[in-house]
Write a protein that holds these residues in place. Structure first.
Motif, PDB file in Angstrom:
ATOM      1  N   HIS A  65      -9.387   3.464   9.179  1.00  0.00           N
ATOM      2  CA  HIS A  65      -8.166   3.397   8.207  1.00  0.00           C
ATOM      3  C   HIS A  65      -7.795   1.953   7.848  1.00  0.00           C
ATOM      4  O   HIS A  65      -7.646   1.257   8.775  1.00  0.00           O
ATOM      5  CB  HIS A  65      -7.095   4.285   8.888  1.00  0.00           C
ATOM      6  CG  HIS A  65      -7.558   5.978   8.946  1.00  0.00           C
ATOM      7  ND1 HIS A  65      -7.478   6.793   8.152  1.00  0.00           N
ATOM      8  CD2 HIS A  65      -7.983   6.388  10.076  1.00  0.00           C
ATOM      9  CE1 HIS A  65      -7.935   7.907   8.501  1.00  0.00           C
ATOM     10  NE2 HIS A  65      -8.324   7.697  10.012  1.00  0.00           N
ATOM     11  N   LEU A  66      -7.485   1.717   6.518  1.00  0.00           N
ATOM     12  CA  LEU A  66      -6.998   0.438   6.382  1.00  0.00           C
ATOM     13  C   LEU A  66      -5.854   0.760   5.113  1.00  0.00           C
ATOM     14  O   LEU A  66      -6.175   1.475   4.237  1.00  0.00           O
ATOM     15  CB  LEU A  66      -8.050  -0.442   5.696  1.00  0.00           C
ATOM     16  CG  LEU A  66      -7.808  -1.659   5.442  1.00  0.00           C
ATOM     17  CD1 LEU A  66      -7.043  -2.617   6.412  1.00  0.00           C
ATOM     18  CD2 LEU A  66      -8.882  -2.538   4.827  1.00  0.00           C
ATOM     19  N   VAL A  67      -4.599   0.147   5.167  1.00  0.00           N
ATOM     20  CA  VAL A  67      -3.722   0.105   4.363  1.00  0.00           C
ATOM     21  C   VAL A  67      -3.563  -1.568   3.694  1.00  0.00           C
ATOM     22  O   VAL A  67      -3.306  -2.430   4.997  1.00  0.00           O
ATOM     23  CB  VAL A  67      -2.326   0.631   4.862  1.00  0.00           C
ATOM     24  CG1 VAL A  67      -1.379   0.457   3.738  1.00  0.00           C
ATOM     25  CG2 VAL A  67      -2.619   2.057   5.226  1.00  0.00           C
ATOM     26  N   MET A  68      -3.618  -1.937   2.809  1.00  0.00           N
ATOM     27  CA  MET A  68      -3.648  -3.211   2.343  1.00  0.00           C
ATOM     28  C   MET A  68      -2.549  -3.488   1.112  1.00  0.00           C
ATOM     29  O   MET A  68      -2.729  -2.435   0.322  1.00  0.00           O
ATOM     30  CB  MET A  68      -4.825  -3.999   2.256  1.00  0.00           C
ATOM     31  CG  MET A  68      -5.717  -3.308   1.238  1.00  0.00           C
ATOM     32  SD  MET A  68      -7.449  -4.250   1.332  1.00  0.00           S
ATOM     33  CE  MET A  68      -7.283  -5.622   0.469  1.00  0.00           C
TER      34      MET A  68
ATOM     35  N   LYS B 108      -6.096 -10.029   1.510  1.00  0.00           N
ATOM     36  CA  LYS B 108      -7.838 -10.100   1.604  1.00  0.00           C
ATOM     37  C   LYS B 108      -8.075  -9.461   2.918  1.00  0.00           C
ATOM     38  O   LYS B 108      -7.905  -9.529   4.156  1.00  0.00           O
ATOM     39  CB  LYS B 108      -8.459 -11.403   1.497  1.00  0.00           C
ATOM     40  CG  LYS B 108      -8.470 -12.257   0.378  1.00  0.00           C
ATOM     41  CD  LYS B 108      -8.693 -13.546   0.661  1.00  0.00           C
ATOM     42  CE  LYS B 108      -8.918 -14.427  -0.610  1.00  0.00           C
ATOM     43  NZ  LYS B 108      -9.423 -15.674  -0.377  1.00  0.00           N
ATOM     44  N   LYS B 109      -8.933  -8.374   2.936  1.00  0.00           N
ATOM     45  CA  LYS B 109      -9.632  -7.763   4.400  1.00  0.00           C
ATOM     46  C   LYS B 109     -11.152  -7.345   3.941  1.00  0.00           C
ATOM     47  O   LYS B 109     -11.696  -7.657   2.861  1.00  0.00           O
ATOM     48  CB  LYS B 109      -9.290  -6.280   4.335  1.00  0.00           C
ATOM     49  CG  LYS B 109      -7.473  -6.406   4.588  1.00  0.00           C
ATOM     50  CD  LYS B 109      -7.063  -6.658   5.889  1.00  0.00           C
ATOM     51  CE  LYS B 109      -5.383  -6.654   5.806  1.00  0.00           C
ATOM     52  NZ  LYS B 109      -5.161  -7.436   7.326  1.00  0.00           N
TER      53      LYS B 109
ATOM     54  N   HIS C 252     -16.205  -7.327   1.456  1.00  0.00           N
ATOM     55  CA  HIS C 252     -15.025  -8.073   1.302  1.00  0.00           C
ATOM     56  C   HIS C 252     -14.046  -7.504   0.334  1.00  0.00           C
ATOM     57  O   HIS C 252     -14.739  -7.489  -0.786  1.00  0.00           O
ATOM     58  CB  HIS C 252     -15.371  -9.468   1.326  1.00  0.00           C
ATOM     59  CG  HIS C 252     -16.118 -10.101   2.403  1.00  0.00           C
ATOM     60  ND1 HIS C 252     -15.972  -9.944   3.650  1.00  0.00           N
ATOM     61  CD2 HIS C 252     -17.386 -10.361   2.539  1.00  0.00           C
ATOM     62  CE1 HIS C 252     -17.058 -10.394   4.393  1.00  0.00           C
ATOM     63  NE2 HIS C 252     -18.001 -10.875   3.723  1.00  0.00           N
ATOM     64  N   LEU C 253     -12.894  -7.480   0.464  1.00  0.00           N
ATOM     65  CA  LEU C 253     -12.044  -7.026  -0.329  1.00  0.00           C
ATOM     66  C   LEU C 253     -10.835  -8.032  -1.079  1.00  0.00           C
ATOM     67  O   LEU C 253     -10.329  -8.489   0.059  1.00  0.00           O
ATOM     68  CB  LEU C 253     -11.076  -5.625   0.180  1.00  0.00           C
ATOM     69  CG  LEU C 253     -12.180  -4.559   0.835  1.00  0.00           C
ATOM     70  CD1 LEU C 253     -11.541  -3.828   1.388  1.00  0.00           C
ATOM     71  CD2 LEU C 253     -13.186  -4.154  -0.058  1.00  0.00           C
TER      72      LEU C 253
ATOM     73  N   VAL D 234      -4.639   1.401  -1.053  1.00  0.00           N
ATOM     74  CA  VAL D 234      -3.999  -0.144  -1.704  1.00  0.00           C
ATOM     75  C   VAL D 234      -2.635   0.106  -2.264  1.00  0.00           C
ATOM     76  O   VAL D 234      -2.371   0.941  -2.897  1.00  0.00           O
ATOM     77  CB  VAL D 234      -4.828  -0.673  -2.748  1.00  0.00           C
ATOM     78  CG1 VAL D 234      -4.383  -1.745  -3.046  1.00  0.00           C
ATOM     79  CG2 VAL D 234      -6.326  -0.578  -2.068  1.00  0.00           C
ATOM     80  N   LEU D 235      -1.529  -0.309  -1.656  1.00  0.00           N
ATOM     81  CA  LEU D 235       0.029  -0.054  -2.028  1.00  0.00           C
ATOM     82  C   LEU D 235       0.260  -1.171  -2.985  1.00  0.00           C
ATOM     83  O   LEU D 235      -0.054  -2.441  -3.331  1.00  0.00           O
ATOM     84  CB  LEU D 235       0.953  -0.457  -0.799  1.00  0.00           C
ATOM     85  CG  LEU D 235       0.475   0.499   0.290  1.00  0.00           C
ATOM     86  CD1 LEU D 235       1.451  -0.069   1.414  1.00  0.00           C
ATOM     87  CD2 LEU D 235       0.685   2.117   0.013  1.00  0.00           C
TER      88      LEU D 235
END
Lengths: 116, 115
Positions: A10-13, A18-19, A77-78, A115-116
């Protein structure tokens, strides 16, 4: 570890972050894939790597940047993502035969990205 | 334009009965078809496949039928079990589309097997 693993799960960014998403396959395959799954849509192929070379880029925006350093590892890569990029990102691998013979793709568990 | 279609978003079947999941495709170049099963919070898991040179492939409780003239395939699960409750994706590819297999997926059918 066996099969295809993905981290993080899980990832919130935020939109300015950059993640990177990581995928690792332990199946001895030579082709790896990134897919995106949005709600109520089919899995969309994003990128394909065969023998560590990118062979497919399915009109993906440049804010998504793949990297395949070797046949076992694949990164996505984001940077400067949009809220509509929120989705489940799935990695898969397969054995690619030069004659174009299709082989079964095996999937990882995915990274749920918000993505917030 | 969706080349692989699963027109039923959901299906409910009683335990022990047959589950039939359907898939239609439009691209006549497709010659290899797969079914994947997906549980929540997991990636799709390969279930069964069929090449266009066959019209049926069976693996235990799972059988896939291919009707090339109708561009239609179906997955039969007999007998259905509660553990079969999942989303089932149909996928297709064409040999010679590149050096690595390009799968085109349907939107999935959610199967619920009730007691």
């Amino acid at each position: 570890e066996t099969g295809v693993t993905q981290t993080p799960r899980h990832l919130v960014m935020g939109m300015t972050n950059k993640k990177s998403l990581k995928c690792e396959q332990h199946l001895g395959h030579n082709a790896m894939y990134w897919y995106k799954q949005s709600a109520k849509k089919p899995l969309e192929l994003m990128f394909v790597y065969s023998l560590e070379e990118r062979v497919e880029n399915n009109s993906v925006p440049s804010r998504f940047s793949p990297e395949c350093p070797n046949s076992s590892h694949l990164f996505l890569h984001l940077h400067t993502l949009q809220p509509e990029d929120s989705a489940l990102y799935l990695c898969a691998s397969s054995q690619d035969w030069d004659r174009g013979i299709t082989d079964t793709q095996y999937f990882g568990p995915g990274t749920r990205l918000t993505v917030l | 334009d969706q080349q692989v279609k699963q027109n039923s978003p959901s299906l409910s079947v009683q335990e022990g009965r047959i589950s039939i999941l359907n898939c239609d495709y439009t691209n006549s170049m497709f010659d290899y078809f797969l079914w994947y099963k997906k549980y929540p919070a997991e990636g799709p898991t390969f279930l069964i496949s069929i090449s266009s040179i066959k019209d049926k492939n069976e693996d235990g409780r799972f059988t896939v039928f291919l009707n090339k003239s109708a561009k239609h395939l179906s997955l039969h699960i007999v007998p259905s079990q509660p553990g079969d409750s999942a989303v089932y994706f149909c996928a297709a590819s064409a040999v010679g589309t590149g050096t690595a297999s390009k799968l085109t997926f349907g939107t999935g059918t959610r199967l619920q097997v009730t007691l």
